[in-house]
Design a protein around this motif. Sequence first.
Motif, PDB file in Angstrom:
ATOM      1  N   LEU A 160      -6.340  11.673   2.401  1.00 42.52           N
ATOM      2  CA  LEU A 160      -5.201  10.845   2.003  1.00 42.52           C
ATOM      3  C   LEU A 160      -5.586  10.061   0.752  1.00 42.52           C
ATOM      4  O   LEU A 160      -6.769   9.806   0.500  1.00 42.52           O
ATOM      5  CB  LEU A 160      -4.826   9.869   3.118  1.00 42.52           C
ATOM      6  CG  LEU A 160      -4.380  10.469   4.453  1.00 42.52           C
ATOM      7  CD1 LEU A 160      -4.107   9.362   5.468  1.00 42.52           C
ATOM      8  CD2 LEU A 160      -3.151  11.345   4.270  1.00 42.52           C
ATOM      9  N   GLY A 161      -4.603   9.678  -0.030  1.00 40.26           N
ATOM     10  CA  GLY A 161      -4.838   8.823  -1.196  1.00 40.26           C
ATOM     11  C   GLY A 161      -4.204   7.457  -0.960  1.00 40.26           C
ATOM     12  O   GLY A 161      -2.992   7.363  -0.761  1.00 40.26           O
TER      13      GLY A 161
ATOM     14  N   VAL B 238       0.846  -1.189   0.000  1.00 43.68           N
ATOM     15  CA  VAL B 238       0.000   0.000   0.000  1.00 43.68           C
ATOM     16  C   VAL B 238       0.883   1.240   0.000  1.00 43.68           C
ATOM     17  O   VAL B 238       1.829   1.338   0.798  1.00 43.68           O
ATOM     18  CB  VAL B 238      -0.919   0.024   1.238  1.00 43.68           C
ATOM     19  CG1 VAL B 238      -1.683   1.348   1.308  1.00 43.68           C
ATOM     20  CG2 VAL B 238      -1.894  -1.128   1.206  1.00 43.68           C
ATOM     21  N   ILE B 239       0.591   2.171  -0.911  1.00 39.04           N
ATOM     22  CA  ILE B 239       1.240   3.485  -0.920  1.00 39.04           C
ATOM     23  C   ILE B 239       0.211   4.479  -0.418  1.00 39.04           C
ATOM     24  O   ILE B 239      -0.893   4.577  -0.969  1.00 39.04           O
ATOM     25  CB  ILE B 239       1.700   3.882  -2.338  1.00 39.04           C
ATOM     26  CG1 ILE B 239       2.659   2.831  -2.909  1.00 39.04           C
ATOM     27  CG2 ILE B 239       2.363   5.255  -2.316  1.00 39.04           C
ATOM     28  CD1 ILE B 239       2.962   3.027  -4.394  1.00 39.04           C
ATOM     29  N   ILE B 240       0.557   5.227   0.631  1.00 38.41           N
ATOM     30  CA  ILE B 240      -0.361   6.231   1.180  1.00 38.41           C
ATOM     31  C   ILE B 240       0.165   7.610   0.819  1.00 38.41           C
ATOM     32  O   ILE B 240       1.243   8.014   1.267  1.00 38.41           O
ATOM     33  CB  ILE B 240      -0.505   6.092   2.702  1.00 38.41           C
ATOM     34  CG1 ILE B 240      -0.950   4.663   3.063  1.00 38.41           C
ATOM     35  CG2 ILE B 240      -1.529   7.103   3.226  1.00 38.41           C
ATOM     36  CD1 ILE B 240      -1.113   4.428   4.554  1.00 38.41           C
ATOM     37  N   LEU B 241      -0.585   8.311   0.004  1.00 38.91           N
ATOM     38  CA  LEU B 241      -0.206   9.668  -0.421  1.00 38.91           C
ATOM     39  C   LEU B 241      -0.762  10.691   0.556  1.00 38.91           C
ATOM     40  O   LEU B 241      -1.923  10.598   0.974  1.00 38.91           O
ATOM     41  CB  LEU B 241      -0.744   9.944  -1.827  1.00 38.91           C
ATOM     42  CG  LEU B 241      -0.140   9.134  -2.980  1.00 38.91           C
ATOM     43  CD1 LEU B 241      -0.832   9.513  -4.278  1.00 38.91           C
ATOM     44  CD2 LEU B 241       1.354   9.361  -3.084  1.00 38.91           C
TER      45      LEU B 241
ATOM     46  N   SER C 114     -10.707  10.287   4.138  1.00 36.35           N
ATOM     47  CA  SER C 114     -10.659  11.414   5.078  1.00 36.35           C
ATOM     48  C   SER C 114     -10.063  10.938   6.394  1.00 36.35           C
ATOM     49  O   SER C 114     -10.539   9.953   6.990  1.00 36.35           O
ATOM     50  CB  SER C 114     -12.068  11.976   5.330  1.00 36.35           C
ATOM     51  OG  SER C 114     -12.603  12.518   4.152  1.00 36.35           O
ATOM     52  N   PHE C 115      -9.030  11.674   6.825  1.00 36.45           N
ATOM     53  CA  PHE C 115      -8.325  11.249   8.041  1.00 36.45           C
ATOM     54  C   PHE C 115      -7.778  12.491   8.741  1.00 36.45           C
ATOM     55  O   PHE C 115      -7.019  13.260   8.149  1.00 36.45           O
ATOM     56  CB  PHE C 115      -7.180  10.292   7.679  1.00 36.45           C
ATOM     57  CG  PHE C 115      -6.488   9.674   8.860  1.00 36.45           C
ATOM     58  CD1 PHE C 115      -7.018   8.557   9.486  1.00 36.45           C
ATOM     59  CD2 PHE C 115      -5.308  10.215   9.350  1.00 36.45           C
ATOM     60  CE1 PHE C 115      -6.393   7.988  10.575  1.00 36.45           C
ATOM     61  CE2 PHE C 115      -4.669   9.645  10.443  1.00 36.45           C
ATOM     62  CZ  PHE C 115      -5.210   8.527  11.054  1.00 36.45           C
TER      63      PHE C 115
ATOM     64  N   ILE D 268       0.913  13.890   8.828  1.00 40.79           N
ATOM     65  CA  ILE D 268      -0.181  13.965   7.861  1.00 40.79           C
ATOM     66  C   ILE D 268      -0.135  15.321   7.156  1.00 40.79           C
ATOM     67  O   ILE D 268      -0.325  16.370   7.786  1.00 40.79           O
ATOM     68  CB  ILE D 268      -1.549  13.787   8.541  1.00 40.79           C
ATOM     69  CG1 ILE D 268      -1.565  12.531   9.408  1.00 40.79           C
ATOM     70  CG2 ILE D 268      -2.658  13.756   7.488  1.00 40.79           C
ATOM     71  CD1 ILE D 268      -1.372  11.254   8.643  1.00 40.79           C
ATOM     72  N   SER D 269       0.120  15.318   5.860  1.00 40.22           N
ATOM     73  CA  SER D 269       0.141  16.566   5.080  1.00 40.22           C
ATOM     74  C   SER D 269      -1.077  16.676   4.173  1.00 40.22           C
ATOM     75  O   SER D 269      -1.508  17.771   3.827  1.00 40.22           O
ATOM     76  CB  SER D 269       1.425  16.648   4.247  1.00 40.22           C
ATOM     77  OG  SER D 269       1.550  15.505   3.410  1.00 40.22           O
TER      78      SER D 269
END
Length: 381
Positions: A94-95, A44-47, A88-89, A55-56
Motif C-alpha cells: 500500500l502507499g 491520510v490517503i491510502i493508495l 506491506s499489508f 485491498i488491491s
Amino acid sequence: MIHSELQDIIQQGENSSVEFKEYGVKNESLAKEMVAFANSQGGVIILGITDSGTISGIPTDSGLEERIMNIARDSIIPALEPQFQPYSFEEKTLGIITIPKGKDKPYQTAGKYYIRVGSTNRMASQSELMRLFQAAGIFHYDANVVEKTDISDFNFTELDRYFSDYHIDFSKQSEPDKQRLLINTDLLTDDGQATVGGLLMFGINPERYLPQSGISFANFAGNEIQSELIDKQNVTGPLPFIVDRTLAIIKSSLPVPSEIKGGKRENLRVYPPMKVFRELIVNACVHRNYAIVGSKIRILMFRDRIEFISPGRLPNTVTIEKLKVGVSYSSNPILLKFMDNLGYVERRGLPMVYYEIKKLGKEVIFKELGEEFRVIVPIIF
C-alpha cells in the motif's frame, strides 16, 4: 504506523481524515484530495484500496513517491510537502500519503479551493473561503464593510472620549473632517459605511447589524451542562462595554463561602485574579472569527470551572503550545489596535493566564474543538 493501527483505519473506512484510492487514480483527483485535507485538518490517503475497503495493492517499482511529490509541487498552490510511505499489508503493498494540516492556507488546484467534509471533498463556499483567507492573514474580517450603515451608527460620545486622548476634539470637527478621520482610522470605509471593527468598537447597537457579536453567559449549579441553570445573560454593545459588563457578571457570580477561624472570617475558596478572567474575555472578543455569523462567544460557569468558548480555529501558524509562550497572531488587527489603545490588552496575554493558574497548583486547558477555541479555567477550592 504499525500493522494494527493500519488495520483499524481500514476497518473504520473513509472519514474526515482518511481517504482510500486505487493505484490508477488520476493526478487531478489526488491533487484535489491533498488540497481538501490541507485546507482542513490534515489526513491520510491510502493508495491500493478500493472505496469499499478491498485491498488491491500497488506495484512495488512504480516510481509512485516521485509522482506524488511532483503533484504536490506542480499541481497545488502553494506547494505541499506530503510524506509518502510504502507499506506491506496482507501480502500486498500500500502507499500511505500523509497530508499535514496546511500552514499556508488556502490551497488550490486548477484554480479551485476544496475542503474536507466528512468522508467527501467539496469546493469551499464563499464563507468557508473567507475563513481560509482570514486564517492565512490575507483577509481581515474586521476591515469588511457593514452594508447599509453610515456615520450616524456611531456613538459620538465614545468617539469624543477616545480621540481626546490624542488631543483631537472630535465633536468640533466639520462633518467632512469627522468622516475623513474615521476613514483614516479604519472605522469607516472610503464610501462612508462602517467597518466591522468600527461598529464593534464604537457602534450604537452593533448587534443590530452583527447578530454574532456579544457574549452569551450561563451559570450552572453543578459540573455539567445538564445541571440546574442559575443564571443566563446575553451581553451586547460595543466591545469595551461587553468586556466590562461580562467581567462584572463573572465577579458577582463567583460564590465566596467563608467560615470563622479564631474570630476572623476566612474565605474557603481561592480564585484566580480578576485579570485572568478579563484577559480571557478580551482575547475572545478580539480574536474570535466574526465571519462565523451563527455563533456568539459563550462563557459557561460550572461549579468546578469556567469555559470561555470562542468561534473560530487558531490561525495557520499558531498552535496551542505556541500560545503558552506568547506566540500570537491578530485575526482582527483593527479591534486589537483600538482595544490596545483603550488599555484592554494585557501584554503578557495567554501566558499570563497559564502561569497565574499554575501558581495555584492547577492547569488551564487550551483546546480546539470543531470550529471553536476553548479555554477552560479551573475554579480553585
